[in-house]
Design a protein around this motif. Structure first.
Motif, PDB file in Angstrom:
ATOM      1  N   ALA A  15       0.836  -1.206   0.000  1.00 10.96           N
ATOM      2  CA  ALA A  15       0.000   0.000   0.000  1.00 10.96           C
ATOM      3  C   ALA A  15       0.869   1.254   0.000  1.00 10.96           C
ATOM      4  N   ALA A  16       1.958   1.235   0.766  1.00 10.64           N
ATOM      5  CA  ALA A  16       2.861   2.392   0.802  1.00 10.64           C
ATOM      6  C   ALA A  16       3.487   2.630  -0.572  1.00 10.64           C
ATOM      7  N   GLU A  17       3.894   1.563  -1.234  1.00 15.62           N
ATOM      8  CA  GLU A  17       4.445   1.712  -2.584  1.00 15.62           C
ATOM      9  C   GLU A  17       3.393   2.253  -3.543  1.00 15.62           C
ATOM     10  N   ALA A  18       2.162   1.791  -3.395  1.00 18.85           N
ATOM     11  CA  ALA A  18       1.075   2.283  -4.250  1.00 18.85           C
ATOM     12  C   ALA A  18       0.849   3.775  -4.027  1.00 18.85           C
ATOM     13  N   VAL A  19       0.940   4.213  -2.790  1.00 14.61           N
ATOM     14  CA  VAL A  19       0.798   5.644  -2.491  1.00 14.61           C
ATOM     15  C   VAL A  19       1.891   6.432  -3.191  1.00 14.61           C
ATOM     16  N   VAL A  20       3.135   5.992  -3.061  1.00 16.12           N
ATOM     17  CA  VAL A  20       4.261   6.707  -3.695  1.00 16.12           C
ATOM     18  C   VAL A  20       4.081   6.727  -5.200  1.00 16.12           C
ATOM     19  N   ASN A  21       3.676   5.599  -5.776  1.00 17.24           N
ATOM     20  CA  ASN A  21       3.519   5.534  -7.229  1.00 17.24           C
ATOM     21  C   ASN A  21       2.346   6.353  -7.741  1.00 17.24           C
ATOM     22  N   SER A  22       1.311   6.526  -6.919  1.00 19.16           N
ATOM     23  CA  SER A  22       0.146   7.272  -7.397  1.00 19.16           C
ATOM     24  C   SER A  22       0.219   8.770  -7.122  1.00 19.16           C
ATOM     25  N   VAL A  23       0.780   9.170  -5.975  1.00 20.86           N
ATOM     26  CA  VAL A  23       0.787  10.601  -5.641  1.00 20.86           C
ATOM     27  C   VAL A  23       2.191  11.157  -5.405  1.00 20.86           C
ATOM     28  N   GLY A  24       3.206  10.324  -5.507  1.00 16.87           N
ATOM     29  CA  GLY A  24       4.574  10.795  -5.316  1.00 16.87           C
ATOM     30  C   GLY A  24       5.036  10.651  -3.879  1.00 16.87           C
ATOM     31  N   ALA A  25       6.330  10.819  -3.705  1.00 19.03           N
ATOM     32  CA  ALA A  25       6.951  10.640  -2.390  1.00 19.03           C
ATOM     33  C   ALA A  25       6.406  11.621  -1.361  1.00 19.03           C
TER      34      ALA A  25
END
Length: 183
Positions: A15-25
């Motif tokens: 989920a954390a990776e999905a957040v980074v990939n969808s909205v950026g770091a």
């Protein structure tokens, strides 16, 4: 008596990776990860402590996955040249989604010095052991630099390329290593 609830750390990391990939770091927050993974903020904090702990776990998982693939490719106790070939070969097999996942995580890592230090140590370990007094060692270093350069250019979107071009570049990169180590 109720059953003790457990949290799947890997699913939270996904989920954390999905957040980074969808909205950026910049969008990587405990709250965003909690919402994306369907657990409470307290659940995320229970697993990782804080955002830095979460980033550390993301980074460690990626390092472990990549290192395991390189070890499988390189075999038991590879010499530095064979290890470099394995590093480049594993990177060459990364698809666009893998590349975006890893690049997104790297962007998150660049925010703090302690994360950069771990990243630097991981990269340094790739070059340690190469005998730079030999042509073979210098070529292996160039393989590493070319591999990481292509990876970063594609991953950060600086150079768009189709998979065929990606594979063609890696075919050229791998030709830099001695014939004796070719698969």
């Amino acid at each position: 008596m109720g059953r003790r609830r457990t949290i799947d750390r890997d699913k939270v990391l996904d989920a954390a990776e999905a957040v980074v990939n969808s909205v950026g770091a910049a969008g990587l927050t405990i709250d965003a990860v909690a919402k994306a993974s369907g657990i409470t903020k307290g659940g995320v904090q229970y697993c990782f402590g804080n955002k830095d702990g979460l980033i550390d776990a993301m980074m460690q998982r990626w390092f472990d996955e990549f290192d395991a693939a390189v070890a499988a490719e390189g075999g038991d106790d590879p010499d530095p040249i064979k290890a470099m070939r394995a590093h480049a070969s594993v990177t060459a097999r990364m698809n666009t989604a893998d590349n975006a996942r890893t690049s997104g995580m790297m962007a998150a890592l660049l925010q703090r010095e302690e994360h950069m230090a771990k990243n630097r140590a991981w990269y340094r370990a790739r070059l340690d052991g190469l005998d730079l007094s030999t042509e073979e060692g210098r070529r292996a270093r160039m393989v590493f630099l070319a591999t990481e350069g292509v990876f970063l250019l594609r991953g950060f979107g600086f150079l768009e390329m189709e998979d065929a071009e990606w594979q063609d570049m890696f075919a050229d990169i791998l030709k830099l290593l001695p014939e004796r180590d070719r698969a």
